[in-house]
Design a protein around this motif. Structure first.
Motif, mmCIF file in Angstrom:
data_model
loop_
_atom_site.group_PDB
_atom_site.id
_atom_site.type_symbol
_atom_site.label_atom_id
_atom_site.label_comp_id
_atom_site.label_asym_id
_atom_site.label_seq_id
_atom_site.Cartn_x
_atom_site.Cartn_y
_atom_site.Cartn_z
ATOM 1 N N LEU A 1 23.766 26.404 -19.739
ATOM 2 C CA LEU A 1 23.409 25.111 -19.151
ATOM 3 C C LEU A 1 24.506 24.079 -19.390
ATOM 4 C CD1 LEU A 1 19.612 24.784 -20.022
ATOM 5 C CD2 LEU A 1 20.620 24.985 -17.749
ATOM 6 N N ASN A 2 25.101 24.086 -20.561
ATOM 7 C CA ASN A 2 26.192 23.151 -20.870
ATOM 8 C C ASN A 2 27.378 23.367 -19.939
ATOM 9 O OD1 ASN A 2 25.322 21.448 -22.974
ATOM 10 N ND2 ASN A 2 25.519 23.097 -24.449
ATOM 11 N N GLN A 3 27.752 24.622 -19.746
ATOM 12 C CA GLN A 3 28.896 24.939 -18.890
ATOM 13 C C GLN A 3 28.615 24.535 -17.446
ATOM 14 O OE1 GLN A 3 30.161 29.020 -19.127
ATOM 15 N NE2 GLN A 3 31.672 28.819 -17.493
ATOM 16 N N TRP A 4 27.395 24.843 -16.978
ATOM 17 C CA TRP A 4 27.057 24.473 -15.603
ATOM 18 C C TRP A 4 27.038 22.956 -15.435
ATOM 19 C CZ3 TRP A 4 22.764 21.593 -14.134
ATOM 20 C CH2 TRP A 4 22.667 21.381 -12.753
ATOM 21 N N ALA A 5 26.505 22.242 -16.427
ATOM 22 C CA ALA A 5 26.441 20.778 -16.342
ATOM 23 C C ALA A 5 27.834 20.179 -16.208
ATOM 24 C CB ALA A 5 25.725 20.213 -17.568
ATOM 25 N N ASP A 6 28.815 20.732 -16.916
ATOM 26 C CA ASP A 6 30.191 20.270 -16.790
ATOM 27 C C ASP A 6 30.703 20.447 -15.361
ATOM 28 O OD1 ASP A 6 30.520 19.427 -19.399
ATOM 29 O OD2 ASP A 6 31.265 21.357 -20.107
ATOM 30 N N GLU A 7 30.399 21.594 -14.759
ATOM 31 C CA GLU A 7 30.853 21.873 -13.393
ATOM 32 C C GLU A 7 30.168 20.934 -12.394
ATOM 33 O OE1 GLU A 7 30.124 25.992 -12.704
ATOM 34 O OE2 GLU A 7 31.670 26.678 -14.104
ATOM 35 N N LEU A 8 28.892 20.659 -12.626
ATOM 36 C CA LEU A 8 28.177 19.745 -11.741
ATOM 37 C C LEU A 8 28.785 18.352 -11.797
ATOM 38 C CD1 LEU A 8 25.809 18.897 -9.912
ATOM 39 C CD2 LEU A 8 24.451 18.539 -11.982
ATOM 40 N N ILE A 9 29.065 17.877 -12.987
ATOM 41 C CA ILE A 9 29.652 16.547 -13.139
ATOM 42 C C ILE A 9 31.003 16.480 -12.448
ATOM 43 C CG2 ILE A 9 30.600 14.908 -14.828
ATOM 44 C CD1 ILE A 9 28.335 15.917 -16.732
ATOM 45 N N ASP A 10 31.796 17.542 -12.575
ATOM 46 C CA ASP A 10 33.086 17.589 -11.881
ATOM 47 C C ASP A 10 32.902 17.469 -10.374
ATOM 48 O OD1 ASP A 10 34.692 17.705 -14.041
ATOM 49 O OD2 ASP A 10 35.334 19.773 -13.792
ATOM 50 N N SER A 11 31.927 18.195 -9.832
ATOM 51 C CA SER A 11 31.688 18.163 -8.384
ATOM 52 C C SER A 11 31.277 16.771 -7.925
ATOM 53 C CB SER A 11 30.597 19.175 -8.003
ATOM 54 O OG SER A 11 31.070 20.488 -8.125
ATOM 55 N N VAL A 12 30.447 16.097 -8.713
ATOM 56 C CA VAL A 12 30.020 14.747 -8.367
ATOM 57 C C VAL A 12 31.196 13.788 -8.414
ATOM 58 C CG1 VAL A 12 28.605 12.796 -9.123
ATOM 59 C CG2 VAL A 12 27.618 15.086 -9.035
ATOM 60 N N MET A 13 32.083 13.965 -9.397
ATOM 61 C CA MET A 13 33.247 13.096 -9.522
ATOM 62 C C MET A 13 34.229 13.304 -8.369
ATOM 63 S SD MET A 13 32.819 11.180 -12.133
ATOM 64 C CE MET A 13 31.966 11.053 -13.710
ATOM 65 N N VAL A 14 34.396 14.553 -7.955
ATOM 66 C CA VAL A 14 35.410 14.878 -6.942
ATOM 67 C C VAL A 14 34.908 14.594 -5.528
ATOM 68 C CG1 VAL A 14 36.691 16.774 -5.863
ATOM 69 C CG2 VAL A 14 36.632 16.570 -8.342
ATOM 70 N N ASP A 15 33.720 15.090 -5.171
ATOM 71 C CA ASP A 15 33.230 14.924 -3.803
ATOM 72 C C ASP A 15 31.714 15.034 -3.769
ATOM 73 O OD1 ASP A 15 32.723 14.873 -1.101
ATOM 74 O OD2 ASP A 15 34.306 16.286 -0.556
ATOM 75 N N PRO A 16 30.999 13.954 -4.091
ATOM 76 C CA PRO A 16 29.532 14.012 -4.080
ATOM 77 C C PRO A 16 28.970 14.300 -2.698
ATOM 78 C CG PRO A 16 30.301 11.736 -4.308
ATOM 79 C CD PRO A 16 31.504 12.616 -4.470
ATOM 80 N N ASP A 17 29.675 13.902 -1.633
ATOM 81 C CA ASP A 17 29.193 14.176 -0.281
ATOM 82 C C ASP A 17 29.049 15.671 -0.048
ATOM 83 O OD1 ASP A 17 29.116 11.505 0.223
ATOM 84 O OD2 ASP A 17 30.887 11.438 1.511
ATOM 85 N N ALA A 18 30.041 16.443 -0.472
ATOM 86 C CA ALA A 18 29.988 17.899 -0.297
ATOM 87 C C ALA A 18 28.814 18.483 -1.067
ATOM 88 C CB ALA A 18 31.300 18.534 -0.766
ATOM 89 N N LEU A 19 28.615 18.008 -2.283
ATOM 90 C CA LEU A 19 27.528 18.518 -3.126
ATOM 91 C C LEU A 19 26.167 18.240 -2.498
ATOM 92 C CD1 LEU A 19 26.988 19.792 -6.022
ATOM 93 C CD2 LEU A 19 26.422 17.462 -6.690
ATOM 94 N N HIS A 20 25.961 17.015 -2.021
ATOM 95 C CA HIS A 20 24.648 16.656 -1.494
ATOM 96 C C HIS A 20 24.393 17.272 -0.122
ATOM 97 C CE1 HIS A 20 23.854 14.291 -4.927
ATOM 98 N NE2 HIS A 20 24.877 13.483 -4.724
ATOM 99 N N CYS A 21 25.449 17.598 0.591
ATOM 100 C CA CYS A 21 25.271 18.299 1.865
ATOM 101 C C CYS A 21 24.761 19.716 1.604
ATOM 102 C CB CYS A 21 26.599 18.342 2.625
ATOM 103 S SG CYS A 21 26.390 18.694 4.382
ATOM 104 N N VAL A 22 25.295 20.361 0.578
ATOM 105 C CA VAL A 22 24.853 21.717 0.220
ATOM 106 C C VAL A 22 23.419 21.683 -0.303
ATOM 107 C CG1 VAL A 22 25.216 23.662 -1.344
ATOM 108 C CG2 VAL A 22 27.177 22.560 -0.255
ATOM 109 N N SER A 23 23.120 20.726 -1.177
ATOM 110 C CA SER A 23 21.783 20.680 -1.777
ATOM 111 C C SER A 23 20.706 20.273 -0.772
ATOM 112 C CB SER A 23 21.762 19.741 -2.983
ATOM 113 O OG SER A 23 22.031 18.406 -2.599
#
Length: 418
Positions: free
Chosen positions: A148-170
Motif C-alpha cells: 500500500l505504501n509503494q502504491w500510494a507513492d505512485e498515485l501521488i506521483d500521477s496526481v502531481m504529474v497529470d491529474p487529468d489523465a488519472l481521473h479520465c482513467v478512474s
C-alpha cells in the motif's frame, strides 16, 4: 503558501532529491510544470534522468526541511507563465515551442497518452490491491502495509504529474465491481483534494491508504443486504451500519497504519451535526481529513452506477452535496472540493451547445466553464462522429448540460482512451 516560479532555482537533475518542490524541468528549454509539487520518491527522479532531463527548477521555500541545495547557476532565461507541460513524455521539453498547432497537438496527445498509460497501471494495481485486501480480510489474514505504501507513492506521483489523465482513467466504471472501484476512486479523489488544499506528502500518502481501506468492513456485511436492488429497511440499514464496527477490529490487524488513514476509514459516515456513525462525532471533533472523506465518499457513490440506482452527472451530485450542508457536510469544504475537481470534472460527459457529446478531457483551472472536450457523438443526429478535441477557450461554443455516463444507450468506454 503558493509557489512562485520566478523564485525557483535551477539545479542539475543529479542533485534533485526526495522532498524538493519541483516547478519546472529543462533539457534545452525550460518547461514549467502545470502540476508542480514535491518529489515523493527516488523512482520519479530516475524516470526524469532516463528521459534525458538535464535540470530541474525547484522552489527552496516549499521544499521539505533538510534538503541540500547546490549553489544556483545564473539564470539567463525569462519566465514564461504560458509555457506548461508534464514530465511524463520524453519529448516534453521539446514541446515548449508551439509554432505549429498540429505538431503541438500531436506532442501534447503523445504526452497525455504516456501519462494515461501510467495512470491505467496505477489504477489497475490499486484495484488488485483492494481485491487482495478484501480477500485477506475475509480469510482473517493480517494485512501488510508495504504494498500500500509503494502504491500510494505512485498515485501521488500521477496526481502531481497529470491529474487529468488519472481521473479520465478512474472515470471508467463497472457496477459489478463497485466496491473495488469505489475504494480506488475515493483514494484518488482524496489525494487530488489534498493536493489542492496544499497538504504535505505524508498526509497525502495516508489519505491514499485510508481511501483504499475505507470500506473494508463491508466484507462482513450480509451479501443480500450489500447488493439489495431496492431501498433498505430500517433493520437492514442498521446491519449495514455495522460495517464501521467491523472495520474498527480489522484495522487493528494492519501494522503501521497511520492515524489519518484510520480516521478516513472510520469517519467517512460521520456528520457535522453529530447524527452520523459510528461515533456520533460533530463539529470540531471532526478533523479536516475526516470531513474530506465524507464529501469524497458521497460524491463518488452518487456518480457511480449501483445495483439500485443509475449514476448521477457531476452537476447533479454537486447539488446533492450542497444540499447536505451545513448539517451533514462542511459547507466551505464542499465548495473547495467543487473548485478542486472543477464544475465539469475530467472524465465527465457533457453536451455542447452544438449538440455534440464528449468527455471532458483537459481541465481549465482559470476558466472552469471552458475545459477541452473530446467530442465523438451527435445527439442531434444520434450517431457517432469523427473524434475531435474542442478547446472551449478558443471557440464560440459552451457546455449545454452535464450528462450521466449511463444517460444514453451508447458505449462510451473506447473514447476514454487516447
Amino acid at each position: 503558501m503558493k509557489y512562485d516560479p520566478n523564485q525557483s532555482i535551477q539545479i542539475p537533475i543529479q542533485d534533485l532529491t526526495v522532498g524538493m518542490f519541483v516547478t519546472a524541468i529543462e533539457n534545452n528549454k525550460r518547461v514549467n510544470l502545470a502540476n508542480a509539487g514535491r518529489v515523493s520518491h527516488q523512482a520519479s527522479i530516475e524516470q526524469l534522468i532516463e528521459r534525458g532531463i538535464q535540470f530541474a527548477w525547484v522552489d527552496v521555500a516549499l521544499s521539505e526541511k533538510g534538503c541540500q541545495f547546490p549553489k544556483p547557476k545564473p539564470v539567463q532565461q525569462s519566465f514564461d507563465s504560458t509555457l506548461m507541460a508534464s514530465t511524463s513524455s520524453a519529448s516534453t521539453a521539446e514541446s515548449a515551442e508551439p509554432h505549429h498547432p498540429v505538431e503541438s497537438k500531436t506532442r501534447r496527445l503523445f504526452s497525455r497518452d504516456a501519462n494515461q498509460k501510467r495512470a491505467t497501471k496505477v489504477i489497475g494495481e490499486a484495484r488488485k490491491l483492494a481485491k487482495k485486501l478484501l480477500s485477506q480480510t475475509f480469510d482473517s489474514k493480517p494485512l501488510q502495509l508495504d504494498e500500500l505504501n509503494q502504491w500510494a507513492d505512485e498515485l501521488i506521483d500521477s496526481v502531481m504529474v497529470d491529474p487529468d489523465a488519472l481521473h479520465c482513467v478512474s472515470a471508467l466504471r463497472n457496477k459489478d465491481t463497485y466496491l473495488l472501484e469505489h475504494s480506488v476512486n475515493v483514494a484518488c479523489l482524496l489525494v487530488t483534494f489534498g493536493k489542492y488544499l496544499e497538504l504535505d506528502t505524508q498526509t497525502l500518502k495516508q489519505l491514499a491508504i485510508g481511501g483504499i481501506v475505507h470500506d473494508i468492513g463491508k466484507i462482513k456485511v450480509d451479501n443480500d443486504i450489500l447488493h439489495k436492488p431496492s431501498k433498505l429497511t430500517p433493520q437492514e440499514f442498521e446491519h449495514m451500519k455495522l460495517h464501521q464496527v467491523f472495520a474498527q477490529d480489522m484495522l487493528k490487524s494492519i501494522k503501521g497504519l497511520g492515524p489519518i488513514s484510520r480516521d478516513v476509514c472510520l469517519m467517512h459516515h460521520e456528520k457535522m451535526d453529530g447524527t452520523g456513525y459510528p461515533f456520533g462525532l460533530s463539529g470540531e471533533q471532526l478533523p479536516l481529513h475526516g470531513r474530506m472523506s465524507s464529501i469524497v465518499d458521497i460524491y463518488d457513490a452518487l456518480t457511480a452506477d449501483r445495483c439500485y440506482k443509475k449514476a448521477m452527472s457531476s452537476a447533479e451530485a454537486f447539488k446533492v452535496l450542497l444540499s447536505l450542508t451545513p448539517h451533514h457536510l462542511d459547507k466551505e469544504l464542499v465548495y473547495k472540493f467543487i473548485n478542486c475537481i472543477g464544475v465539469y470534472p475530467v472524465g465527465s460527459v457533457v453536451e455542447l451547445s452544438d449538440q455534440r457529446l464528449g468527455i471532458v478531457w483537459v481541465s481549465n483551472a482559470h476558466e472552469p466553464l471552458k475545459p477541452e472536450v473530446k467530442c465523438f457523438y451527435s445527439t442531434k443526429y444520434t450517431r457517432f462522429t469523427e473524434v475531435t478535441y474542442v478547446d472551449l477557450k478558443k471557440v464560440p461554443l459552451t457546455i449545454g448540460r452535464a450528462i450521466s455516463p449511463t444517460g444514453l444507450n451508447i458505449d462510451m468506454s473506447p473514447f476514454y482512451h487516447v
